[in-house]
Structure formats: C-alpha cells, structure tokens
Design a protein around this motif. Structure first.
Motif, PDB file in Angstrom:
ATOM      1  N   THR A 206       0.823  -1.212   0.000  1.00 25.61           N
ATOM      2  CA  THR A 206       0.000   0.000   0.000  1.00 25.61           C
ATOM      3  C   THR A 206       0.859   1.265   0.000  1.00 25.61           C
ATOM      4  OG1 THR A 206      -1.761  -1.143   1.205  1.00 25.61           O
ATOM      5  CG2 THR A 206      -1.808   1.257   1.255  1.00 25.61           C
ATOM      6  N   LEU A 207       1.894   1.276   0.848  1.00 24.92           N
ATOM      7  CA  LEU A 207       2.688   2.492   1.036  1.00 24.92           C
ATOM      8  C   LEU A 207       3.800   2.673   0.006  1.00 24.92           C
ATOM      9  CD1 LEU A 207       3.054   2.417   4.929  1.00 24.92           C
ATOM     10  CD2 LEU A 207       1.501   3.834   3.590  1.00 24.92           C
ATOM     11  N   LEU A 208       4.365   1.559  -0.483  1.00 22.39           N
ATOM     12  CA  LEU A 208       5.560   1.663  -1.323  1.00 22.39           C
ATOM     13  C   LEU A 208       5.388   1.154  -2.751  1.00 22.39           C
ATOM     14  CD1 LEU A 208       8.217   0.456   1.281  1.00 22.39           C
ATOM     15  CD2 LEU A 208       7.517   2.799   0.802  1.00 22.39           C
ATOM     16  N   PHE A 209       4.395   0.294  -2.978  1.00 21.52           N
ATOM     17  CA  PHE A 209       4.314  -0.335  -4.295  1.00 21.52           C
ATOM     18  C   PHE A 209       2.948  -0.186  -4.963  1.00 21.52           C
ATOM     19  CE2 PHE A 209       7.624  -2.534  -1.935  1.00 21.52           C
ATOM     20  CZ  PHE A 209       8.650  -2.619  -2.861  1.00 21.52           C
ATOM     21  N   SER A 210       2.095   0.669  -4.423  1.00 22.63           N
ATOM     22  CA  SER A 210       0.728   0.760  -4.957  1.00 22.63           C
ATOM     23  C   SER A 210       0.663   1.528  -6.275  1.00 22.63           C
ATOM     24  CB  SER A 210      -0.198   1.410  -3.926  1.00 22.63           C
ATOM     25  OG  SER A 210       0.266   2.711  -3.608  1.00 22.63           O
ATOM     26  N   ASP A 211       1.518   2.558  -6.432  1.00 23.66           N
ATOM     27  CA  ASP A 211       1.477   3.403  -7.626  1.00 23.66           C
ATOM     28  C   ASP A 211       2.561   2.981  -8.610  1.00 23.66           C
ATOM     29  OD1 ASP A 211       1.139   5.330  -9.501  1.00 23.66           O
ATOM     30  OD2 ASP A 211       1.242   7.044  -8.144  1.00 23.66           O
ATOM     31  N   LYS A 212       2.195   2.147  -9.570  1.00 29.20           N
ATOM     32  CA  LYS A 212       3.173   1.627 -10.538  1.00 29.20           C
ATOM     33  C   LYS A 212       3.670   2.719 -11.493  1.00 29.20           C
ATOM     34  CE  LYS A 212       2.944  -2.709  -9.225  1.00 29.20           C
ATOM     35  NZ  LYS A 212       4.097  -3.394  -8.638  1.00 29.20           N
ATOM     36  N   LYS A 213       2.847   3.777 -11.688  1.00 30.67           N
ATOM     37  CA  LYS A 213       3.216   4.835 -12.632  1.00 30.67           C
ATOM     38  C   LYS A 213       4.246   5.801 -12.046  1.00 30.67           C
ATOM     39  CE  LYS A 213      -1.316   4.727 -14.872  1.00 30.67           C
ATOM     40  NZ  LYS A 213      -2.551   5.488 -15.158  1.00 30.67           N
ATOM     41  N   LYS A 214       4.338   5.819 -10.722  1.00 35.12           N
ATOM     42  CA  LYS A 214       5.225   6.778 -10.054  1.00 35.12           C
ATOM     43  C   LYS A 214       6.687   6.384 -10.270  1.00 35.12           C
ATOM     44  CE  LYS A 214       5.455   6.656  -5.572  1.00 35.12           C
ATOM     45  NZ  LYS A 214       5.026   6.735  -4.169  1.00 35.12           N
ATOM     46  N   GLU A 215       7.459   7.321 -10.771  1.00 36.39           N
ATOM     47  CA  GLU A 215       8.887   7.081 -10.996  1.00 36.39           C
ATOM     48  C   GLU A 215       9.648   7.256  -9.692  1.00 36.39           C
ATOM     49  OE1 GLU A 215      10.667   6.017 -13.586  1.00 36.39           O
ATOM     50  OE2 GLU A 215       8.805   5.671 -14.681  1.00 36.39           O
ATOM     51  N   LYS A 216      10.364   6.243  -9.313  1.00 37.94           N
ATOM     52  CA  LYS A 216      11.167   6.315  -8.105  1.00 37.94           C
ATOM     53  C   LYS A 216      12.640   6.293  -8.466  1.00 37.94           C
ATOM     54  CE  LYS A 216       8.483   4.326  -4.341  1.00 37.94           C
ATOM     55  NZ  LYS A 216       8.631   3.422  -3.201  1.00 37.94           N
ATOM     56  N   SER A 217      13.456   6.813  -7.550  1.00 41.58           N
ATOM     57  CA  SER A 217      14.895   6.692  -7.766  1.00 41.58           C
ATOM     58  C   SER A 217      15.288   5.228  -7.609  1.00 41.58           C
ATOM     59  CB  SER A 217      15.652   7.548  -6.756  1.00 41.58           C
ATOM     60  OG  SER A 217      15.544   6.983  -5.462  1.00 41.58           O
ATOM     61  N   ILE A 218      16.370   4.844  -8.272  1.00 39.60           N
ATOM     62  CA  ILE A 218      16.835   3.451  -8.175  1.00 39.60           C
ATOM     63  C   ILE A 218      17.193   3.108  -6.737  1.00 39.60           C
ATOM     64  CG2 ILE A 218      18.691   1.872  -8.840  1.00 39.60           C
ATOM     65  CD1 ILE A 218      18.681   3.055 -11.591  1.00 39.60           C
ATOM     66  N   VAL A 219      17.823   4.064  -6.051  1.00 39.21           N
ATOM     67  CA  VAL A 219      18.221   3.832  -4.655  1.00 39.21           C
ATOM     68  C   VAL A 219      16.998   3.530  -3.796  1.00 39.21           C
ATOM     69  CG1 VAL A 219      19.210   4.899  -2.593  1.00 39.21           C
ATOM     70  CG2 VAL A 219      20.299   5.243  -4.821  1.00 39.21           C
ATOM     71  N   SER A 220      15.953   4.350  -3.956  1.00 43.27           N
ATOM     72  CA  SER A 220      14.727   4.152  -3.185  1.00 43.27           C
ATOM     73  C   SER A 220      14.069   2.825  -3.533  1.00 43.27           C
ATOM     74  CB  SER A 220      13.757   5.307  -3.445  1.00 43.27           C
ATOM     75  OG  SER A 220      12.592   5.155  -2.680  1.00 43.27           O
ATOM     76  N   SER A 221      14.076   2.482  -4.823  1.00 42.07           N
ATOM     77  CA  SER A 221      13.466   1.214  -5.258  1.00 42.07           C
ATOM     78  C   SER A 221      14.194   0.009  -4.668  1.00 42.07           C
ATOM     79  CB  SER A 221      13.483   1.129  -6.790  1.00 42.07           C
ATOM     80  OG  SER A 221      12.686   2.142  -7.352  1.00 42.07           O
ATOM     81  N   VAL A 222      15.536   0.090  -4.640  1.00 39.16           N
ATOM     82  CA  VAL A 222      16.334  -1.002  -4.063  1.00 39.16           C
ATOM     83  C   VAL A 222      16.048  -1.136  -2.575  1.00 39.16           C
ATOM     84  CG1 VAL A 222      18.682  -1.749  -3.485  1.00 39.16           C
ATOM     85  CG2 VAL A 222      18.169  -0.955  -5.789  1.00 39.16           C
ATOM     86  N   GLU A 223      15.985  -0.003  -1.868  1.00 41.22           N
ATOM     87  CA  GLU A 223      15.693  -0.034  -0.425  1.00 41.22           C
ATOM     88  C   GLU A 223      14.327  -0.676  -0.174  1.00 41.22           C
ATOM     89  OE1 GLU A 223      18.179   3.941   1.064  1.00 41.22           O
ATOM     90  OE2 GLU A 223      16.005   4.013   0.815  1.00 41.22           O
ATOM     91  N   ASP A 224      13.339  -0.263  -0.980  1.00 42.82           N
ATOM     92  CA  ASP A 224      11.991  -0.808  -0.810  1.00 42.82           C
ATOM     93  C   ASP A 224      11.961  -2.314  -1.072  1.00 42.82           C
ATOM     94  OD1 ASP A 224      11.270   1.774  -0.341  1.00 42.82           O
ATOM     95  OD2 ASP A 224      10.193   2.075  -2.227  1.00 42.82           O
ATOM     96  N   LEU A 225      12.619  -2.716  -2.155  1.00 48.90           N
ATOM     97  CA  LEU A 225      12.639  -4.144  -2.502  1.00 48.90           C
ATOM     98  C   LEU A 225      13.393  -4.967  -1.467  1.00 48.90           C
ATOM     99  CD1 LEU A 225      13.047  -4.539  -6.363  1.00 48.90           C
ATOM    100  CD2 LEU A 225      11.376  -5.671  -4.908  1.00 48.90           C
ATOM    101  N   ASN A 226      14.510  -4.439  -0.973  1.00 50.11           N
ATOM    102  CA  ASN A 226      15.277  -5.137   0.064  1.00 50.11           C
ATOM    103  C   ASN A 226      14.400  -5.424   1.278  1.00 50.11           C
ATOM    104  OD1 ASN A 226      17.615  -5.208  -1.366  1.00 50.11           O
ATOM    105  ND2 ASN A 226      18.671  -3.618  -0.236  1.00 50.11           N
ATOM    106  N   TYR A 227      13.647  -4.403   1.659  1.00 50.37           N
ATOM    107  CA  TYR A 227      12.784  -4.559   2.836  1.00 50.37           C
ATOM    108  C   TYR A 227      11.685  -5.583   2.560  1.00 50.37           C
ATOM    109  CZ  TYR A 227      10.107  -3.324   6.965  1.00 50.37           C
ATOM    110  OH  TYR A 227       9.445  -3.377   8.152  1.00 50.37           O
ATOM    111  N   LYS A 228      11.088  -5.483   1.364  1.00 52.51           N
ATOM    112  CA  LYS A 228      10.006  -6.407   1.016  1.00 52.51           C
ATOM    113  C   LYS A 228      10.506  -7.843   0.958  1.00 52.51           C
ATOM    114  CE  LYS A 228       6.136  -6.744  -2.219  1.00 52.51           C
ATOM    115  NZ  LYS A 228       5.574  -6.237  -3.487  1.00 52.51           N
ATOM    116  N   VAL A 229      11.694  -8.041   0.396  1.00 57.44           N
ATOM    117  CA  VAL A 229      12.293  -9.373   0.308  1.00 57.44           C
ATOM    118  C   VAL A 229      12.538  -9.948   1.699  1.00 57.44           C
ATOM    119  CG1 VAL A 229      14.457 -10.576  -0.274  1.00 57.44           C
ATOM    120  CG2 VAL A 229      13.304  -9.177  -1.994  1.00 57.44           C
TER     121      VAL A 229
END
Length: 407
Positions: A48-71
């Motif tokens: 809900t908080l980090l992956f709900s908006d697929k159209k939103k462009e995120k920085s690679i650093v932020s995306s990696v941090e989010d994915l690391n946490y999700k994993v």
C-alpha cells in the motif's frame, strides 16, 4: 488384575499428560500463526505504502531499499510458514500414533468388558451371590467377599466409562487429524505462492543492482552526501539538547558541568510515566513501515559502505499526519537550515525528534498531548514520504524499536 481405582487414575494421568503435550503444541501453533499474520499485514502495508502506484517514478536507490525490505519480510513469512507446516507434520504424526494406540486399548478394553459381562450373566442371580457369601468360613471372609462383589461391580462400571471416554477421545483426534491435514495443505499452497513472489522480487532486485553497478561510484557519492546531511542535522539536534540541559541547570542554580536535565517534580513524574510506557508508545504516524532501523548498518546499495541512523526512517503515505508519541512540551522547532523542519518534544529528561516535515502545527513551549498532530510529513519529488524519528535520553540516542509498540 489391577485394582480398579489404580487403573482409572493411571489412565487419567496419561490423558492429562497427553492433553498438556497437545496444548503445548497448540500454543506453539498460535504463536507461529500470530507471527505469520504479522508478516502478512506488513507485506500488505508495504504494498500500500511503497508499491501501490506503478506509474510513479522512483529513484533506483529508493526502489532497491523498498525491494530489500520487502524481500526480507517475504523471507520471514516463508520461514514462519515452513515452521508451521513442520510443526503440523509432527502433530499429525503424534496424533496418528495416539490414534493407533487408542484403537489397540479400546479393542482390549472391549474384549475384557465383554468377558466380564459374560461372567456376570452366568452368575447374575442373587441366589448365587448369597450362596457365595454364606459359604464363607467366618465373618471376616464373608466381609471380604462382599467387598469383592462391590469392587467387581464398580470395576465393570469404570471399564464401561473408560470405553466411552476413549471412544470420544478417538473421535476428537480423528477430527483434529482431518483439520491438521487441511491446514498443512493450505500452508504448503501459500508457501508456494510466496516463493514465486520472492523469485520475482529477487529478479527485479538483481536488475536494479545491475543498473547501479554500471555507475556505482556516483551512487556511492550520493549515499555519502546524504549521510553527511543527516549527521549535520543530528549534531545540530545534539547541540540544541545540550543547550537545553545547560539552561535547565542554570535556572536551578546547579553547576554548569551537570550532564543531565535539572527536573522539577512535575517533570520527574512525566519522565517516570514515559519510561513506564516503554514498548507501548504509539507510532508517530498512523500507517508506516520502518525502512531504515537504528544503528550502524551496511548500505543496501554498496555494502562496503556503512550508514549510521540515530533513529528510524519510517515510510508512510503522502500527506500523513505526524503525531506526538507521548505528552510533553515542544522544546524547539528547527527550521530549514540543514533540512526540512524538525520538531523536538521534551518528556522530562527524554526527547523525541520528528524530522522531515512539510508543515508544522506547533511552536516552542506548546503543551502537547499523546497522539496530538504536530505536523505533516514531507513528500519528495520521487513520491517518497519518509519520517525520520529519533528518541533521546538527555543527549544520548535510544533505539526507538524498544519504545514504540511492535516496532
């Protein structure tokens, strides 16, 4: 033949011990299920908080941090689900063994009971019982024979009751066994789904990291720069707290070398109340997940670099209201000299800091209530809404995870 009371007590003891073992296993399953639900809720909140908006462009650093946490959360979910399935396997095996044992016991009981009924039928007449008593050599022998008749009758009744109890227990175990097998099948299916999701996330993570590795030095430089900005703000907060400590001691007429706040009786009571709520303080935002925890840790981008966090970084929703975790007084509202506004709230000799705000609703000296809104979180150009939250005793940082409920 074993005396009836001793036989009954022995069975009751075995029944109780078996129940204790089942209850212990059930308690373990409840604890594991609570953990599993916690991780599932955390994943839902992450989505809900980090992956709900697929159209939103995120920085690679932020995306990696989010994915690391999700994993990491997904792996925890898979592990606890495996633990549940393994425990169910052990419970199923134990149940099957107990069912087999009970069936053997029931067979023996029924055979014994049937033999007793035949014997009772052959000597059921009152005349035969009277003759058995009258044929005694003396009164003592007659009394013993009377007691034997009573005991034998009671033993028959107890054997009948044992058959009923064991039959009910067998039926209950069979019902449990069906449920356990169904639960296990469901857990295995859920784990397969979770494993597939994890594989997708790891593939996505690897693609992002491959892109980062092409220009690692640039990302490393940005990480170091961000850390410098965070350290600068932390030093400013530390300086402000030390000045407040010195001012409180000066006002109280204490030595300028005093290391802690000079507290009034009211402030001491507030601090004691704050400490008594350790582990149960509310979150500083209504919805949030911790992206960066307290302390020194390797960077998710370049693990040869360490990042230092004086508090926690909480990802929340855009426009989220930031609230005080406890009653107190606003010690300071820090402006935009080094970053977005920061609010410091004093709770006796404890301070909570709320950094990276877009709006501030309070001013220095305001009395604050628990869960009172004090500002709004800032959302950056990448769409990330991150609250930096820290907790201090005097001028020493504390791990917020020990203070905030289920952090």
């Amino acid at each position: 033949m074993m005396p009836s009371k001793l036989l009954y007590r022995l069975f009751f003891l075995c029944f109780v011990l078996g129940s204790i073992t089942v209850n212990a296993q059930s308690d373990k399953q409840k604890a594991l299920e609570a953990k599993r639900q916690k991780f599932e809720q955390e994943l839902q909140q992450l989505n809900t908080l980090l992956f709900s908006d697929k159209k939103k462009e995120k920085s690679i650093v932020s995306s990696v941090e989010d994915l690391n946490y999700k994993v990491s959360v997904r792996r925890n979910l898979i592990k606890v689900t495996n633990d549940q399935a393994n425990l169910l396997t052990r419970e199923i095996n134990a149940n099957q063994n107990e069912i087999s044992s009970l069936r053997d016991q029931l067979k023996e009981l029924k055979e014994t009971y049937a033999a007793m009924l035949v014997k009772s039928y052959k000597s059921k007449s009152e005349q035969s019982k009277v003759m058995f008593l009258l044929s005694s050599d003396n009164f003592k022998q007659a009394y013993k024979r009377l007691q034997y008749i009573k005991q034998y009758t009671n033993y028959q009744k107890e054997q009948g009751e044992l058959i009923k109890v064991k039959s009910a227990k067998l039926q209950e175990l069979n019902t449990d066994l069906v449920r356990q097998k169904k639960d296990k099948d469901q857990l295995i299916a859920e784990n397969r789904t979770a494993q597939k999701e994890l594989e997708k996330e790891l593939d996505e993570q690897e693609k992002l990291m491959a892109s980062i590795r092409k220009n690692l030095s640039s990302y490393t430089s940005k990480i170091k720069q961000t850390q410098q900005e965070i350290d600068r703000l932390d030093r400013e907060i530390n300086k402000l707290i030390k000045e407040a400590i010195a001012a409180s001691n000066k006002k109280a007429g204490n030595s300028s070398l005093s290391q802690g706040f000079a507290l009034t009786a009211e402030a001491k009571a507030l601090a004691a109340n704050f400490v008594s709520n350790k582990g149960n303080l509310p979150w500083p935002v209504e919805k949030g997940v911790v992206k960066v925890r307290y302390g020194t840790q390797p960077s998710p981008i370049d693990r040869s670099i360490t990042i230092s966090s004086s508090g926690v970084r909480i990802a929340t929703e855009k426009g989220a209201q930031v609230r005080a975790v406890f009653e107190g007084e606003v010690l300071a509202v820090m402006g935009k000299k080094y970053s977005n506004p920061t609010v410091l709230i004093q709770h006796g000799n404890y301070i909570t800091a709320y950094k990276n705000l877009a709006k501030v609703y309070v001013k220095k000296g305001d009395k604050i209530a628990t869960k009172q809104d004090i500002g709004e979180v800032f959302t950056d150009t990448n769409g990330d809404s991150i609250l930096f939250f820290s907790l201090h005793k005097e001028d020493q940082t504390q791990n917020p995870a020990y203070w905030i409920y289920k952090m």
